[in-house]
Design an enzyme around this catalytic site. Structure first.
Site, short mmCIF file in Angstrom:
data_model
loop_
_atom_site.label_atom_id
_atom_site.label_comp_id
_atom_site.label_asym_id
_atom_site.label_seq_id
_atom_site.Cartn_x
_atom_site.Cartn_y
_atom_site.Cartn_z
N TYR A 160 0.84 -1.21 0.00
CA TYR A 160 0.00 0.00 0.00
C TYR A 160 0.87 1.26 0.00
O TYR A 160 0.66 2.17 -0.80
CB TYR A 160 -0.92 -0.02 1.22
CG TYR A 160 -1.93 1.10 1.26
CD1 TYR A 160 -3.09 1.03 0.51
CD2 TYR A 160 -1.72 2.22 2.06
CE1 TYR A 160 -4.02 2.07 0.56
CE2 TYR A 160 -2.64 3.25 2.11
CZ TYR A 160 -3.79 3.18 1.36
OH TYR A 160 -4.71 4.20 1.40
N1 LIG Z 1 -9.98 5.69 4.42
C1 LIG Z 1 -8.73 5.99 4.69
O1 LIG Z 1 -8.31 6.02 5.84
C2 LIG Z 1 -7.80 6.41 3.58
C3 LIG Z 1 -6.63 7.10 3.92
C4 LIG Z 1 -5.76 7.50 2.90
C5 LIG Z 1 -6.07 7.21 1.59
N2 LIG Z 1 -7.22 6.53 1.30
C6 LIG Z 1 -7.49 6.25 -0.10
O2 LIG Z 1 -8.73 6.86 -0.44
C7 LIG Z 1 -9.28 6.15 -1.55
C8 LIG Z 1 -10.74 5.86 -1.28
O3 LIG Z 1 -10.81 4.98 -0.18
P1 LIG Z 1 -12.09 4.92 0.77
O4 LIG Z 1 -11.63 5.12 2.14
O5 LIG Z 1 -13.16 5.78 0.23
O6 LIG Z 1 -12.44 3.33 0.62
P2 LIG Z 1 -13.76 2.58 0.17
O7 LIG Z 1 -13.44 1.14 0.32
O8 LIG Z 1 -14.94 3.14 0.88
O9 LIG Z 1 -13.90 2.96 -1.38
C9 LIG Z 1 -13.06 2.42 -2.35
C10 LIG Z 1 -13.89 2.07 -3.57
O10 LIG Z 1 -13.00 1.57 -4.58
C11 LIG Z 1 -13.65 0.49 -5.20
N3 LIG Z 1 -12.66 -0.40 -5.82
C12 LIG Z 1 -11.78 -1.21 -5.20
N4 LIG Z 1 -11.07 -1.90 -6.09
C13 LIG Z 1 -11.51 -1.51 -7.31
C14 LIG Z 1 -11.17 -1.88 -8.63
N5 LIG Z 1 -10.24 -2.81 -8.87
N6 LIG Z 1 -11.82 -1.29 -9.66
C15 LIG Z 1 -12.79 -0.37 -9.42
N7 LIG Z 1 -13.15 0.01 -8.20
C16 LIG Z 1 -12.53 -0.56 -7.14
C17 LIG Z 1 -14.42 -0.22 -4.09
O11 LIG Z 1 -15.45 -1.05 -4.61
C18 LIG Z 1 -14.94 0.97 -3.28
O12 LIG Z 1 -16.23 1.37 -3.73
C19 LIG Z 1 -8.43 4.89 -1.73
O13 LIG Z 1 -7.55 5.09 -2.84
C20 LIG Z 1 -7.68 4.79 -0.44
O14 LIG Z 1 -6.45 4.12 -0.57
C21 LIG Z 1 -8.09 6.13 2.25
#
Ligand SMILES: NC(=O)c1ccc[n+]([C@@H]2O[C@H](COP(=O)([O-])OP(=O)(O)OC[C@H]3O[C@@H](n4cnc5c(N)ncnc54)[C@H](O)[C@@H]3O)[C@@H](O)[C@H]2O)c1
Length: 249
Positions: A156
Site C-alpha cells: 500500500y
Molecule cells: N480511508 C482511509 O483512511 C484512507 C486514507 C488514505 C487514503 N485513502 C485512499 O482513499 C481512496 C478511497 O478509499 P475509501 O476510504 O473511500 O475506501 P472505500 O473502500 O470506501 O472505497 C473504495 C472504492 O473503490 C472500489 N474499488 C476497489 N477496487 C476496485 C477496482 N479494482 N476497480 C474499481 N473500483 C474498485 C471499491 O469497490 C470501493 O467502492 C483509496 O484510494 C484509499 O487508498 C483512504
C-alpha cells in the site's frame, strides 16, 4: 445552504471508486454544486445504491486494473456526459497487513495493479478527452502512507508513493495545456476501507495523527473539490494534505 452552489455547473466528472467512501462523498458534493458525474466502481450493488442516492448518475461497473475496460468506460462516459472535465481517481484497496518477509505475492500484485497501474490506466484513457477540450482537472488519491510508509503495509505504501511520483510527472507533462493534475495525501479517515484492516492497525494510524482523531471523508472531499475546480489554476504536479497534522511537507 452550500456556499459553493453552482461551482461545477456545466462540468462533468469521472470518479473511480465512486460507489463508496471518499469517492461517493466527492460525488455528492459535485452534484450538490451543479456538476454531473460518472461513477466507476468494481462493486455493482454499491454502484446502484450510490447512483440512487445521487438521484441518478452514469455508472460503469469495471475493474480499474483492466486497461481495456477502462478505455471503453472513458469513451462511454464521455459520450454519456458530453465531455470529461474532471477525473477523480479514488479506487483503492489496502492489501495484506503483514511484514515484508511474510507478504503474500498475490496481495502485493493486486495492490499495485489497482492502486497504481489502474490509476495510470484511468489517467491514460481520460487525458485525451481533456486535451481535446483544452481543459481538465485530475485528482489522484494517494495517502500519507506514500510519504511516511506505514509498517506492515508495504504494498500500500509503495503504491501510494508511486501515485505521488506519477502525478508529479503527469502534472508537468500537462502544464500549459489547460489540464492540471494533483494528488491528495489523507491520513486515516472513517470509511468502509477500514474494515480491510485489523483494529490494531487503525489504532496505530490514529495514534500518529496530532489532532487525535480520524478524519471524515467529507473533509478530504472538500480539499478534492478545490483541486477539481477552475479556481485551482496555478498549482499542478503537487500534493495536498488532509492529515490532521501528521504530515507537514
Ligand atoms: N480511508 C482511509 O483512511 C484512507 C486514507 C488514505 C487514503 N485513502 C485512499 O482513499 C481512496 C478511497 O478509499 P475509501 O476510504 O473511500 O475506501 P472505500 O473502500 O470506501 O472505497 C473504495 C472504492 O473503490 C472500489 N474499488 C476497489 N477496487 C476496485 C477496482 N479494482 N476497480 C474499481 N473500483 C474498485 C471499491 O469497490 C470501493 O467502492 C483509496 O484510494 C484509499 O487508498 C483512504
Amino acid at each position: 445552504m452550500n456556499a459553493y452552489a453552482g461551482r461545477f455547473a456545466g462540468r462533468s466528472a469521472v470518479i473511480t471508486g465512486g460507489a463508496s467512501g471518499l469517492g461517493l462523498a466527492v460525488a455528492r458534493r459535485l452534484v450538490a454544486e451543479g456538476g454531473r458525474v460518472a461513477l466507476w466502481d468494481l462493486n455493482p450493488d454499491q454502484l446502484a445504491l450510490a447512483a440512487n442516492a445521487l438521484g441518478g448518475a452514469h455508472t460503469e461497473q469495471l475493474d480499474v486494473s483492466d486497461a481495456a475496460a477502462v478505455a471503453r468506460a472513458a469513451d462511454a462516459s464521455a459520450a454519456a456526459l458530453g465531455t470529461i472535465d474532471i477525473l477523480i481517481c479514488s479506487a483503492g484497496i489496502t492489501g495484506a497487513t503483514v511484514p515484508v518477509h511474510e507478504f503474500p505475492l498475490d496481495s502485493w500484485a493486486r495492490v499495485i495493479d489497482i492502486n497504481l497501474n489502474g490509476l495510470f490506466y484511468c489517467c491514460r484513457a481520460v487525458v485525451p478527452h481533456m486535451l481535446a477540450n483544452g481543459y481538465g482537472r485530475i485528482v489522484n488519491v494517494a495517502s500519507v502512507a506514500g510519504k511516511e510508509g506505514n509498517p506492515n503495509a508495504s504494498a500500500y505504501s509503495a503504491s501510494k508513493a508511486g501515485v505521488i511520483g506519477f502525478t508529479k510527472s503527469l502534472g508537468k507533462e500537462l502544464a500549459g495545456k489547460g489540464v492540471i493534475a494533483n494528488a491528495l495525501t489523507p491520513a486515516t479517515f472513517e470509511s468502509p476501507i477500514l474494515s480491510q484492516l485489523p483494529p490494531s492497525q487503525v489504532e496505530y494510524m490514529r495514534s500518529k495523527i496530532p489532532m487525535g482523531r480520524l478524519g471524515e471523508a467529507e473533509e478530504s472531499a472538500a480539499m478534492i473539490l478545490f483541486m477539481a475546480s477552475e479556481e485551482c489554476s496555478f498549482t499542478t504536479a503537487s500534493t495536498f494534505d488532509t492529515s490532521g497534522g501528521r504530515t507537514t511537507y
